[in-house]
Motif scaffolding. Structure first.
Motif, mmCIF file in Angstrom:
data_model
loop_
_atom_site.group_PDB
_atom_site.id
_atom_site.type_symbol
_atom_site.label_atom_id
_atom_site.label_comp_id
_atom_site.label_asym_id
_atom_site.label_seq_id
_atom_site.Cartn_x
_atom_site.Cartn_y
_atom_site.Cartn_z
ATOM 1 N N LYS A 117 17.223 -4.547 -4.251
ATOM 2 C CA LYS A 117 17.983 -4.329 -3.779
ATOM 3 C C LYS A 117 17.764 -4.392 -2.705
ATOM 4 O O LYS A 117 18.637 -4.945 -1.452
ATOM 5 N N PHE A 118 17.931 -3.173 -2.119
ATOM 6 C CA PHE A 118 17.369 -3.244 -0.217
ATOM 7 C C PHE A 118 16.562 -3.904 -0.540
ATOM 8 O O PHE A 118 16.815 -4.916 1.229
ATOM 9 N N THR A 119 14.750 -4.417 -0.874
ATOM 10 C CA THR A 119 15.162 -5.443 -0.121
ATOM 11 C C THR A 119 14.069 -6.917 -0.540
ATOM 12 O O THR A 119 13.732 -8.013 0.751
ATOM 13 N N GLN A 120 15.412 -7.143 -0.965
ATOM 14 C CA GLN A 120 16.192 -8.693 -1.862
ATOM 15 C C GLN A 120 14.483 -9.644 -1.934
ATOM 16 O O GLN A 120 14.974 -10.545 -0.968
ATOM 17 N N ARG A 121 13.891 -8.598 -2.364
ATOM 18 C CA ARG A 121 12.551 -9.667 -2.660
ATOM 19 C C ARG A 121 12.029 -9.342 -4.033
ATOM 20 O O ARG A 121 12.718 -8.089 -4.412
ATOM 21 N N ASP A 122 11.094 -9.481 -4.682
ATOM 22 C CA ASP A 122 9.969 -9.491 -5.868
ATOM 23 C C ASP A 122 9.575 -8.289 -5.448
ATOM 24 O O ASP A 122 9.213 -7.984 -4.165
ATOM 25 N N ILE A 123 8.929 -7.645 -6.756
ATOM 26 C CA ILE A 123 8.727 -6.286 -6.974
ATOM 27 C C ILE A 123 7.289 -6.320 -6.731
ATOM 28 O O ILE A 123 7.347 -6.388 -7.673
ATOM 29 N N MET A 124 6.737 -5.802 -5.870
ATOM 30 C CA MET A 124 4.751 -5.519 -6.189
ATOM 31 C C MET A 124 4.523 -4.954 -7.334
ATOM 32 O O MET A 124 4.223 -3.762 -6.554
ATOM 33 N N VAL A 125 4.172 -4.875 -8.088
ATOM 34 C CA VAL A 125 4.352 -3.706 -8.806
ATOM 35 C C VAL A 125 2.107 -3.711 -9.408
ATOM 36 O O VAL A 125 2.439 -4.749 -9.501
ATOM 37 N N TYR A 126 1.197 -2.764 -9.357
ATOM 38 C CA TYR A 126 0.651 -2.301 -8.582
ATOM 39 C C TYR A 126 -0.459 -2.278 -10.419
ATOM 40 O O TYR A 126 0.209 -0.984 -10.767
ATOM 41 N N PRO A 127 -1.254 -2.992 -11.216
ATOM 42 C CA PRO A 127 -1.804 -2.008 -12.584
ATOM 43 C C PRO A 127 -2.496 -1.160 -12.626
ATOM 44 O O PRO A 127 -2.611 -0.603 -11.670
ATOM 45 N N GLY A 128 -1.758 -0.607 -13.430
ATOM 46 C CA GLY A 128 -2.630 1.442 -13.689
ATOM 47 C C GLY A 128 -0.922 2.049 -13.041
ATOM 48 O O GLY A 128 -1.589 3.425 -13.385
ATOM 49 N N SER A 129 0.171 1.645 -11.914
ATOM 50 C CA SER A 129 0.697 2.778 -11.645
ATOM 51 C C SER A 129 1.587 2.822 -11.901
ATOM 52 O O SER A 129 1.890 2.700 -13.791
ATOM 53 N N LEU A 130 2.149 4.284 -11.699
ATOM 54 C CA LEU A 130 3.492 4.992 -13.434
ATOM 55 C C LEU A 130 4.245 3.434 -12.855
ATOM 56 O O LEU A 130 5.020 3.678 -14.318
ATOM 57 N N GLN A 131 4.820 2.998 -12.096
ATOM 58 C CA GLN A 131 5.788 1.585 -12.363
ATOM 59 C C GLN A 131 5.066 1.089 -13.388
ATOM 60 O O GLN A 131 6.292 0.115 -14.522
ATOM 61 N N ALA A 132 4.059 0.735 -13.317
ATOM 62 C CA ALA A 132 3.761 -0.776 -14.263
ATOM 63 C C ALA A 132 3.656 0.213 -15.886
ATOM 64 O O ALA A 132 3.827 -1.113 -16.799
ATOM 65 N N GLN A 133 3.125 1.032 -15.905
ATOM 66 C CA GLN A 133 2.834 2.109 -17.667
ATOM 67 C C GLN A 133 5.149 1.633 -17.555
ATOM 68 O O GLN A 133 4.695 1.483 -18.962
ATOM 69 N N MET A 134 5.157 2.343 -16.969
ATOM 70 C CA MET A 134 6.587 2.234 -17.389
ATOM 71 C C MET A 134 7.711 0.664 -17.876
ATOM 72 O O MET A 134 7.839 0.328 -18.931
ATOM 73 N N ILE A 135 7.497 -0.147 -17.024
ATOM 74 C CA ILE A 135 7.251 -1.527 -17.344
ATOM 75 C C ILE A 135 7.125 -1.906 -18.749
ATOM 76 O O ILE A 135 7.441 -2.535 -19.644
ATOM 77 N N MET A 136 5.650 -1.467 -18.745
ATOM 78 C CA MET A 136 4.541 -1.780 -19.829
ATOM 79 C C MET A 136 5.560 -1.143 -21.487
ATOM 80 O O MET A 136 5.597 -1.714 -22.515
ATOM 81 N N HIS A 137 6.056 -0.452 -21.106
ATOM 82 C CA HIS A 137 6.629 0.635 -22.371
ATOM 83 C C HIS A 137 8.273 0.660 -22.490
ATOM 84 O O HIS A 137 8.256 0.701 -23.366
#
Length: 778
Positions: A268-288
């Motif tokens: 919401k703050f950046t107003q653009r797509d979220i860049m998620v790096y493989p292996g990151s905590l964000q990536a693991q959270m999304i996969m789960h």
């Protein structure tokens, strides 16, 4: 990480020394979580001062930087090893000493005495080189100082190049051949000496020693090229992959509310797509936890896409290995590598994998059907939708391994106390914390343990580097820094006559001799003086602090520590007269047996009271469930082993070989989850370097370990009688006995002695009973 498995004539050193670390996929595995009854318990040995000392050593933050009363020293108590330049000087001293000993062995036919010393001197030569190379391998992975790391890289490369030359040294080979052709000399050898001689013999021949000079030179060149490509490949397996662009709308309904909300606020703050790096905590959270399929698919694609350079590195490595095999007259690298393993041939490996796959497939299909039904209910689709690779973690999220009963928090000190008590019950062996001299270790958090047998005294030492820090490798590892070896019959004085310039050479080799003469003792139950083993355990646990207190281990970390200590005890108990067969210097497809067996002890409520200071009995049964995806993951590991076999088959030398096409075709023929076009996971398969053509080994040893556990220990895990049986039938031999004979002996299974195709298939039919190991942790 896993060690490479090639065995060279003078040592297993055209690859790194044995290292055992977790697989890339270990985090996806869980323990078998079944409710278990409390078994009858052999009375544990009583509490000792060593137990409380262990807790104090590992759990009190104030002890981490405590001043030592010992005098300053160098690394591993080598007084001169205090600077990177001193390490370089040790390398040069060792190289000169090795050249002198090589000359001596080459001229052995001039004297009957020298012929009787050939096997001993070959082992000495191997030991003096391995001692420095193995230390270099540890330093370049564990030392925090970049100057030390640089010196270790130089030493490692320099001595490995010399080792590659020795592996094709025709004079050494001809002398050994003459020894083995002499019935009187062979008759005078002990069984261990004869086995060591045969190993040298086979490894010389595997290294192309019979080739014409030009082809031998090519063998050395190819060996060096493979080493370079392999190290490049390993670097690329861990390189960052490009991020996946995730739209905020694709993350609606995340099950992880905390991180999900943070990601949505970021978008919401950046107003653009979220860049998620493989292996990151964000990536693991999304996969789960991402209900929509698309963001999971995007992350999977990003994580499993390779660059042309990465693919070229791998395929060049496979091609060079194939060329090396053809150079020595073998059909493929697999045929060359497996000739001295338990499997003996790729065909026998296939018998094992086929039998294992036949056993696993029905369970994996049943589990996959359960996931498909979950997906059907979630998306309201027609019956049994396809489960894709990115669905696995969402519909069957990996659950952390858990003990079979409820336990209090386990600190690092209490786990080591439990290990010491377990070894005391099984083998009469204890662990004792000892002081480190300033400069003896490479980091202030390293701890030192003395391994003590109740009858014979000190067996060796374990240096425990267990806490995470910046720059330290991920995972867990066992490093052999010094092997067992008998030394009083070395006949060092016999080397002097082969010096070119007596005074100059004596000065030149002084440092190497001092390095080699350390840590020797007379053994009460053996004839002679022995060099005692030294090993290092590397882990990445949280460091204790004054505010947080002691390090508390998660259950998967306890499993990891038990696994690595299985390797360490193999190194300690496998006290042989020849270093080339000591401890973990055994067949690659046998080396994981002791470490996997150690994990099984954690499935027993009879063992768990050893973690308690008061040793109260554990009677409360746990209420854990079996991981429904375990069989799917095991099926996948079998496919990886099959892929490894294809990559090291004659196919790798065929023009136009495409590793991605091979992966896709294998999945099309045998996988349960479809291959995803456009992906090339194989460039992350780091085991292809370390365990080239032998990746099946972990599955193989899992099956054997399960069988040993059920037959020897499952009903009474603290049985001294069974501990002694495993110790005397397996651990004490290291690599000095045919592993099939050891399996046959410990299981009382004479039909397994031959180790033929039928035996391999039979092991494939053994179930992973009472299984706790996470596929891929080596």
């Amino acid at each position: 990480m896993i060690a490479s498995t090639s065995r060279n004539a003078l040592a297993k050193v055209s690859r790194p020394p044995f290292r055992f670390r977790g697989c890339l996929h270990a985090q996806k595995q869980t323990t078998r979580q079944l409710a278990r009854p409390a078994f009858a318990v052999s009375k544990p040995s009583t509490t000792s001062n060593d137990d409380t000392d262990m807790i104090a050593s590992f759990d009190h933050p104030s002890n981490i930087c405590a001043a030592s009363h010992l005098s300053p020293s160098g690394l591993f108590n080598h007084s001169f090893l205090t600077t990177p330049n001193a390490f370089r000087a040790l390398s040069q001293s060792t190289l000169r000493r090795a050249e002198i000993l090589t000359r001596r062995i080459s001229r052995a036919r001039e004297s009957p005495h020298e012929m009787r010393q050939v096997v001993k001197n070959l082992d000495r030569l191997s030991d003096m080189l391995c001692g420095v190379i193995d230390l270099a391998e540890l330093i370049r992975n564990a030392h925090p100082d970049p100057h030390w790391i640089q010196s270790a890289e130089e030493v490692y490369d320099h001595l490995c190049q010399f080792m590659n030359v020795l592996n094709t040294h025709s004079d050494l080979y001809e002398v050994l051949r003459a020894v083995l052709a002499d019935p009187e000399l062979v008759k005078a050898m002990s069984p261990e000496a004869h086995e060591t001689a045969l190993i040298f013999w086979r490894d010389f021949e595997k290294s192309g020693v019979n080739l014409p000079a030009a082809q031998r030179e090519k063998f050395v060149t190819l060996s060096s090229e493979i080493l370079t490509l392999g190290r490049q490949f390993l670097m690329e397996t861990t390189s960052a992959r490009p991020p996946a662009a995730i739209k905020p709308s694709e993350l609606q309904g995340l099950k992880d509310k905390g991180m999900g909300e943070r990601i949505r606020l970021q978008a919401k703050f950046t107003q653009r797509d979220i860049m998620v790096y493989p292996g990151s905590l964000q990536a693991q959270m999304i996969m789960h936890s991402a209900p929509q399929e698309e963001p999971r698919r995007k992350i999977y694609m990003a994580a499993n896409t390779s660059t042309p350079t990465q693919l070229q590195t791998l395929e060049s490595l496979l091609y060079a290995r194939g060329q090396l095999a053809r150079l020595v007259g073998k059909e493929s690298y697999g045929h060359m590598t497996l000739s001295d393993k338990m499997a003996k041939s790729p065909e026998n490996v296939q018998h094992f994998l086929d039998a294992l796959l036949d056993h696993t497939r029905p369970y994996a299909r049943r589990a996959l059907r359960a996931l498909s039904m979950r997906k059907q209910a979630h998306l309201n689709t027609p019956p049994l939708p396809i489960i894709h690779a990115w669905d696995r973690d969402y519909y069957c999220p990996p659950e952390p391994p858990a003990p079979p009963v409820s336990l209090p928090s386990l600190t690092l000190g209490t786990v080591f106390m439990g290990l010491s008590r377990l070894f005391r019950n099984l083998y009469g062996i204890s662990l004792r914390p000892v002081d480190l001299a300033p400069g003896e270790a490479w980091h202030s958090t390293v701890r030192k343990l003395e391994v003590v047998d109740e009858e014979t005294g000190t067996l060796g030492w374990i240096y425990a580097d267990l806490f995470a820090r910046q720059g330290k490798p991920n995972g867990a590892a066992h490093y052999t820094v010094r092997c067992s070896r008998r030394t009083d019959d070395d006949d060092e004085a016999g080397d002097i006559k082969f010096y070119n310039d007596s005074e100059r050479d004596q000065e030149m080799v002084r440092m190497s001799k001092e390095f080699g003469f350390a840590q020797r003792t007379r053994i009460s139950d053996r004839e002679g003086v022995f060099q005692l083993p030294v090993v290092v355990l590397l882990c990445e646990f949280a460091r204790p602090t004054a505010t947080r207190g002691p390090t508390v281990l998660a259950w998967h970390e306890v499993l990891t520590l038990f696994h690595e200590m299985g390797h360490a005890m193999h190194s300690m108990i496998g006290r042989t007269e020849y270093q080339n067969v000591s401890g973990t210097r055994c067949a690659t497809d046998f080396v994981e047996l002791p470490s996997i067996l150690m994990e099984h002890f954690l499935t027993s409520p009879s063992v768990l009271p050893l973690f308690d200071i008061e040793q109260n009995p554990v009677r409360e049964a746990g209420n854990h469930h079996e991981d429904p995806c375990r069989s799917i993951d095991t099926h996948t590991q079998i496919l990886f082993a099959a892929l490894d076999q294809i990559y090291h088959s004659p196919a790798a030398l065929v023009a136009g070989f495409d590793s991605t096409d091979v992966l896709a075709r294998l999945y099309g023929a045998r996988a349960l989850v479809p291959y995803v076009p456009g992906t090339s996971w194989q460039t992350q398969f780091g085991h292809l370097f370390g365990y080239g053509a032998t990746y099946y080994s972990y599955l193989f040893d899992r099956a054997i370990a399960s069988r040993v556990w059920r037959k020897l220990f499952s009903h009474n895990p603290l049985s001294r009688e069974m501990g002694e049986k495993f110790k005397c039938e397996v651990l004490k031999y290291g690599g000095a006995k045919d592993p099939w004979m050891m399996v046959s002996g410990v299981l009382d299974a004479p039909d397994m002695k031959n180790g033929d195709a039928e035996a391999m298939a039979k092991v494939g039919e053994w179930k992973f009973e009472d299984e706790v190991s996470m596929p891929g942790r080596h």
